[in-house]
Design an enzyme around this catalytic site. Structure first.
Site, PDB file in Angstrom:
ATOM      1  N   GLY A 250       0.798  -1.205   0.000  1.00  0.00           N
ATOM      2  CA  GLY A 250       0.000   0.000   0.000  1.00  0.00           C
ATOM      3  C   GLY A 250       0.836   1.261   0.000  1.00  0.00           C
ATOM      4  N   HIS A 251       0.214   2.348   0.390  1.00  0.00           N
ATOM      5  CA  HIS A 251       0.856   3.662   0.428  1.00  0.00           C
ATOM      6  C   HIS A 251       2.112   3.644   1.295  1.00  0.00           C
ATOM      7  CE1 HIS A 251       1.043   8.055   0.380  1.00  0.00           C
ATOM      8  NE2 HIS A 251       1.017   8.075   1.696  1.00  0.00           N
ATOM      9  N   PHE A 252       2.013   2.999   2.449  1.00  0.00           N
ATOM     10  CA  PHE A 252       3.175   2.797   3.314  1.00  0.00           C
ATOM     11  C   PHE A 252       3.662   1.364   3.078  1.00  0.00           C
ATOM     12  CE2 PHE A 252       0.496   5.939   5.494  1.00  0.00           C
ATOM     13  CZ  PHE A 252       1.396   6.949   5.775  1.00  0.00           C
TER      14      PHE A 252
END
Length: 293
Positions: A262-264
């Site tokens: 994901g984003h992180f």
């Protein structure tokens, strides 16, 4: 490798940072994203510290650093970058590799434009420098920039609500069970601190200056061609995979890796991010840093 947790005074602010590795090793300066802090690098830093001096500060208004009222401190990306520049100078950092994620991109690119001679390489993890990297969620955010008062409530739901905090991590990942719910619970608690909503709204209103700066950042990349590693979680709800490949237009030799994350990306693929980063750093054959102080 021992991690230390320190606070120093920078421009009258208490700035917190995490640090590991030998003081004379090549420096990696890790700049965090929204709404996280240096804590997002807690598991990555030990993976790099055997051969590198890793330093991760909290910006003003984030983590354990001071969070002065917007009445007394301008929350703009120019200002955050200025504080981080002073932080690096105060630590005596002459050269460093940047590792930037999300908000770390706007802060890091400002450091690179101000001091290109200091930058030995850049690792980009879901940080955008091209328009095509901005996904559908940015429609509401652009409306907020155009009419702040009319779209303030929608912006809060889109950016700083509990649901937005969870969605920022999980995104479209088909395996939500891999994510520790403490990630968004803790971030939501941080965003609920008194005055934090105003700080983050002020800062995000200034995000429009980042989009306007994309051509300047791209020109920097084309002119200086820094060694560049791009690591991208493809389940990011905010930043599209097209934003990852766009870096190769400016730096054709850029290494681009798209992960099932994901984003992180370190939420679920920290070992993979660490391995790619170590391989990239080792390939730079960096000389030891010599702190000025």
């Amino acid at each position: 490798m021992t991690m230390t947790y320190r606070t120093i005074s920078v421009q009258g602010l208490h700035i917190f940072y995490r640090e590991a590795g030998r003081a004379d090793a090549p420096v990696v300066l890790l700049l965090h994203g929204f709404p996280s802090s240096s804590r997002m690098y807690d598991r990555l830093m030990p993976e790099l510290a055997a051969h590198y001096h890793v330093i991760a500060p909290d910006y003003p208004g984030f983590g354990h650093s001071d969070a002065p009222s917007p009445d007394h401190f301008a929350y703009t990306f120019d200002h955050l970058a200025d504080v981080m520049d002073a932080f690096a100078q105060q630590l005596g950092l002459q050269h460093y590799v940047l590792f930037v994620q999300d908000y770390g991109g706007p802060v890091g690119f400002r450091l690179a434009l101000a001091h290109p001679e200091r930058i030995q390489g850049i690792v980009v993890q879901n940080a955008v420098a091209h328009e095509e990297g901005l996904g559908p969620l940015w429609l509401t955010r652009r409306q907020y920039w155009a009419d702040r008062s009319a779209y303030a409530d929608k912006l809060r739901a889109n950016l700083i609500s509990f649901d937005a905090a969870k969605q920022r991590h999980v995104g479209t990942d088909p395996h939500p069970e891999r994510y520790d719910p403490d990630l968004w619970t803790d971030e939501s608690a941080f965003l609920s601190r008194p005055g934090e909503d105003r700080i983050q709204e002020d800062l995000f209103y200034d995000y429009r200056t980042n989009v306007a700066s994309y051509p300047a950042w791209q020109a920097y990349l084309r002119a200086h061609r820094p060694p560049l590693l791009v690591i991208w979680g493809k389940y990011d709800p905010s930043f599209t995979v097209a934003g990852a490949w766009a870096y190769q237009r400016d730096v054709p030799a850029a290494q681009v890796h798209i992960l099932d994350a994901g984003h992180f990306a370190m939420d679920t693929m920290n070992p993979e991010v660490a391995a790619l980063t170590r391989q990239f750093l080792d390939g730079l054959h960096l000389p030891a840093d010599k702190p000025s102080h």
